[in-house]
Design an enzyme around this catalytic site. Structure first.
Site, PDB file in Angstrom:
ATOM      1  N   ARG A 288      45.022  43.383 -72.698  1.00  0.00           N
ATOM      2  CA  ARG A 288      44.497  43.757 -71.435  1.00  0.00           C
ATOM      3  C   ARG A 288      43.681  44.644 -71.204  1.00  0.00           C
ATOM      4  NH1 ARG A 288      49.546  45.981 -69.294  1.00  0.00           N
ATOM      5  NH2 ARG A 288      48.300  48.012 -69.468  1.00  0.00           N
TER       6      ARG A 288
ATOM      7  N   HIS B 194      48.021  47.322 -65.813  1.00  0.00           N
ATOM      8  CA  HIS B 194      49.027  46.185 -65.820  1.00  0.00           C
ATOM      9  C   HIS B 194      48.747  45.465 -64.495  1.00  0.00           C
ATOM     10  CE1 HIS B 194      52.702  43.864 -65.764  1.00  0.00           C
ATOM     11  NE2 HIS B 194      52.990  44.347 -64.544  1.00  0.00           N
TER      12      HIS B 194
ATOM     13  N   TYR C  54      49.414  55.876 -71.172  1.00  0.00           N
ATOM     14  CA  TYR C  54      50.139  55.380 -72.190  1.00  0.00           C
ATOM     15  C   TYR C  54      49.352  54.778 -73.234  1.00  0.00           C
ATOM     16  CZ  TYR C  54      49.945  51.145 -69.280  1.00  0.00           C
ATOM     17  OH  TYR C  54      49.591  50.093 -68.785  1.00  0.00           O
TER      18      TYR C  54
END
Length: 385
Positions: free
Chosen positions: A264, A268, A277
């Site tokens: 990805r 998100h 992160y």
């Protein structure tokens, strides 16, 4: 992990999957130069739509957007691997699958704007509405597949009539209980369903390495469901693996599970900050595995693509993005009262009561507007100077 196209575009022959790609020839052949160019165009188009949707959300035109940036290979490959009669059950990020099934991107934008529940006919396009609750599409897909068994459209040997179901979800959803329950029913009843998880490495901020200490493809084996791991950035490999699995399910051989390893590239959703992160080094590493760039390199090696074709694709993609921009800015919000119209097929006393309650609630604001108009000496219809 199965891979047919290396990152530099080099094609590796595969004794089992090559015949699956060529099929019976004609439209059944997924590996012709024409089909490959079509896959390339599709990925370029859906990426442009994806980027424009993110921009529109930043402008306040969408409530949210879940990007599929970087996952185009897995989605276009899977979408085109399914046969016309197959039924697809997506999650909320399958924009490439939707495109392959003929669903216009502006219908997706309406959903994320909050003025539509999906906007397409699932029976006509053989594609279920987007599922926003993680894992919820698993039981729905298996239930539909079991219905197909009872309708007698599985295992007849007629490719044009036999039907299978493709359930799509992310690596995070694969950890949900609903998926485990779906495996149980699918295995017990040998339902004609293929589970495809796109392992994009991050369930929001939780890496897939935390979700499972072994490859996700192994998750179904405890149920006796055969599984395979495929390079999700290799559109050709995904198309071959998904076509093979669906053909097996359609023939009455039971369920299959596929893990497509991809990445990805975006956050998100537009409410997420991926920089908190994951590292830029990781993102740069996966940028080199871009599914669009990989297929372009392969077509260049075949001599089946040139700068004119690439430019035309880019121009079409830009035009699509502009169409989405103008469409979303021109959208009118529907009358909120319409939300009560189709909750049930027939009138329902509870829905009727809730509708009246809502009308009474909104009426008080109209009364306040009239009161304000009387106070300032206007009729409430004139624009202030």
């Amino acid at each position: 992990m199965i891979q047919l196209l290396a990152t530099d575009g080099t094609r590796t022959p595969h004794a089992e999957l090559d015949p699956v790609l060529t099929g019976a020839g004609g439209e059944d052949d997924l590996a012709t130069p024409e089909r490959l160019r079509g896959f390339y165009r599709d990925m370029v188009m859906i990426r442009a739509a994806d980027l424009e949707a993110t921009s529109l959300q930043r402008q306040g035109q969408l409530g949210l957007w879940a990007s599929a940036l970087g996952q185009e290979g897995a989605q276009i490959g899977a979408g085109h691997a399914a046969r016309t009669q197959d039924y697809l059950v997506p999650t909320y990020r399958e924009h490439g699958v939707a495109w392959a099934r003929g669903i216009e991107p502006w219908r997706l934008l309406e959903l994320f704007r909050g003025i539509s529940h999906g906007g397409w006919d699932p029976y006509e396009l053989r594609t279920h509405p987007y599922m926003l609750v993680l894992g919820s599409q698993g039981p729905h897909a298996v239930g539909y597949a079991m219905g197909l068994q009872r309708d007698g459209v599985v295992g007849t040997g007629d490719r044009t009539a036999d039907t299978a179901v493709l359930a799509l979800f992310g690596d995070g959803a694969s950890s949900e209980g609903e998926i485990s329950e779906s495996f149980t029913f699918a295995a017990s009843f040998e339902a004609p369903v293929v589970f495809l998880t796109q392992n994009n490495h991050w369930a929001i901020s939780v890496p897939s390495s935390v979700q499972s200490r072994v490859p996700l493809a192994q998750r179904s084996r405890g149920w006796g469901i055969p599984s395979v791991r495929v390079d999700g950035n290799d559109v050709l490999a995904v198309a071959a693996v998904v076509r093979s699995a669906l053909d097996a399910a359609r023939a009455g051989e039971g369920p299959r599970f596929i893990e497509a390893v991809t990445y990805r590239m975006a956050a998100h959703t537009t409410s997420d900050d991926a920089t908190r992160y994951r590292t830029s080094d990781e993102e740069q590493e996966w940028a080199l595995k871009d599914p669009i760039l990989r297929l372009r390199r392969h077509l260049e090696q075949l001599g089946e693509i040139d700068e004119d074709f690439v430019t035309r694709c880019d121009e079409e993609a830009h035009e699509l993005a502009m169409q989405l921009h103008h469409h979303i800015h021109g959208m009118e919000d529907p009358d909120p009262v319409r939300m009560f119209d189709h909750a049930y097929a027939e009138p329902h006393p509870l829905v009727t009561a809730e509708r009246e309650e809502y009308l009474a609630y909104t009426a008080q604001f109209a009364s306040e507007d009239e009161s304000d108009a009387e106070t300032d000496g206007t009729d409430g219809t004139e624009e202030p100077a």
